[in-house]
Design an enzyme around this catalytic site. Structure first.
Site, PDB file in Angstrom:
ATOM      1  N   CYS A   1       0.852  -1.195   0.000  1.00  0.00           N
ATOM      2  CA  CYS A   1       0.000   0.000   0.000  1.00  0.00           C
ATOM      3  C   CYS A   1       0.889   1.247   0.000  1.00  0.00           C
ATOM      4  O   CYS A   1       1.890   1.313   0.722  1.00  0.00           O
ATOM      5  CB  CYS A   1      -0.899  -0.019   1.234  1.00  0.00           C
ATOM      6  SG  CYS A   1      -1.834   1.511   1.492  1.00  0.00           S
TER       7      CYS A   1
ATOM      8  N   CYS B   1       0.447  22.853   6.287  1.00  0.00           N
ATOM      9  CA  CYS B   1       0.657  21.432   6.006  1.00  0.00           C
ATOM     10  C   CYS B   1       1.886  21.244   5.135  1.00  0.00           C
ATOM     11  O   CYS B   1       2.104  20.157   4.603  1.00  0.00           O
ATOM     12  CB  CYS B   1      -0.579  20.832   5.327  1.00  0.00           C
ATOM     13  SG  CYS B   1      -1.020  21.623   3.774  1.00  0.00           S
TER      14      CYS B   1
END
Length: 411
Positions: free
Chosen positions: A65, A369
């Site tokens: 993943c 961010c």
């Protein structure tokens, strides 16, 4: 030919880096590996000497993943590395300040997931994440960073995804948000032919949403079905999220950000909350002083206004829809504002920060961010006479290379 490499450090994207440089995913500083090296990347690696900081990854999907890059790293050095990414970003702009300890978040807390949907040759539908450095889908049965209620809902979301897979150019992504009133799902990546989603598929999607007990289902912001308004709490306010609207991914990270923003604005007389969204910081800030809130997203501003209606005990909130990249608030617009909070997207807020620097504001709190664009914007404020008091890194995106932060400036 295979080469033996020693990893010198973990790079900004979360890969181990050996001299060359050679980037080796899922490795740590000091580790010795053997691998094929192609175009500066280690492939088919074998771990010869592991780091004492290595741990067993908790997720069965780790390694295939593409969602997590650092589950194999123990918590203390991992969080310290996040703080070091902030320090280096600031240093590249010639800035030094106190970097406070990184605030971590526990597993099983993320309330937002972007799930990709694909149909296999045999007709079965899978939901999952993109593979590591690949467009291939990795079907998932669990996700250790996600709130268990999202994991539990995965089987119920497959029929929802199936309704959007009728066209070969469609590659649906289900943006799933856990709200106070249930799951809110906004679907993107669907081929929008003339007339929109065919009527039969629309009805199939609605039936699937009802069977899954979704609070709301929308297609690129267009509401298809809503049983309950998807509501979230910002301070004392309950707000209905606009379809596809922004929300911090982890409630614990949001709470940490809010606490540090409120610490920074203590004593403010009038506050501007820029890139305010639906009011993540606006409502807590209104417990301190009157707030001017601005954001380009009209849906977010409408949600903020609706959430403010009828609330008592807060200072006034003026909310305006305005593109702060193209039309930043000027010193004239900010007249009377002594404190500014800004929380822009990853691109940062250079044009707006230049206007803040020229205003009469004495305190600025930046939420970001992206440490790189934060440092660039911080340089503008410091050059205008602000001092960067301290920065707190916040690990909202657990086991990824991303790091968020809150920094306070005063002059």
């Amino acid at each position: 030919m295979r080469e033996r490499l020693t990893i010198s450090h973990v790079g900004a994207q979360g890969d181990g880096v050996a001299p060359g440089p050679v980037f080796a995913p899922l490795t740590l500083a000091g580790e010795v590996i053997e691998a094929e090296v192609r175009d500066g990347r280690a492939e088919g690696l074998t771990l010869i000497a592991p780091s004492p900081e290595r741990q067993e990854a908790p997720c069965p999907h780790f390694g295939t993943c593409g969602g997590c890059a650092l589950q194999h790293w123990q918590a203390e050095p991992y969080l310290a590395w996040k703080g070091e990414q902030v320090r280096m970003a600031l240093a590249r702009q010639g800035l030094e300040t106190e970097i406070r300890p990184t605030v971590g978040v526990p597993p099983a807390t993320r309330r937002r997931l972007a799930l990709h949907a694909r149909r296999a040759a045999d007709g079965t539908v899978s939901l999952g994440f993109k593979g590591r450095r690949s467009w291939a889908l990795v079907p998932i049965q669990t996700c250790v960073i996600a709130d268990p209620r999202l994991v539990e809902a995965l089987p119920r979301l497959i029929p929802v995804a199936a309704a959007f897979l009728d066209h070969p150019k469609s590659a649906p992504t289900l943006h799933v948000t856990l709200t106070e009133t249930g799951l809110d799902v906004d679907v993107t990546g669907v081929e929008r032919r003339s007339g929109g989603l065919p009527a039969d598929r629309r009805q199939q999607a609605i039936r699937a949403a009802e069977a899954a007990d979704l609070a709301r289902l929308s297609l690129a912001g267009e509401v298809l079905a809503m049983r309950r308004a998807p509501r979230v709490r910002f301070g004392p306010a309950e707000v209905t999220l606009p379809p596809g609207g922004f929300l911090q991914a982890v409630p614990e990270a949001e709470a940490a950000m809010v606490a540090r923003v409120l610490e920074g604005v203590r004593g403010a007389k009038r506050i501007a909350d820029l890139f305010c969204g639906a009011g993540t910081f606006t409502f807590p800030l209104a417990s301190v002083a009157p707030v001017l809130a601005a954001d380009a997203a009209e849906g977010g501003i409408a949600a903020l206004k609706a959430g403010r209606a009828g609330l008592k005990g807060l200072s006034p909130i003026e909310a305006v829809a305005r593109d702060l990249f193209r039309r930043p608030l000027t010193p004239h617009d900010l007249k009377g504002i002594d404190t500014v909070v800004f929380d822009p997207p990853r691109a940062g807020a250079q044009a707006q920060v230049e206007q803040i620097a020229a205003s009469g504001a004495a305190t600025v709190v930046g939420v970001s961010c992206n440490p790189v664009t934060f440092a660039r914007d911080a340089r503008v404020l410091v050059d205008a006479g602000f001092g960067l008091e301290a920065v707190t890194p916040i690990d909202q995106f657990l086991w990824s290379a991303h790091v968020e932060l809150v920094g306070t400036f005063r002059r």
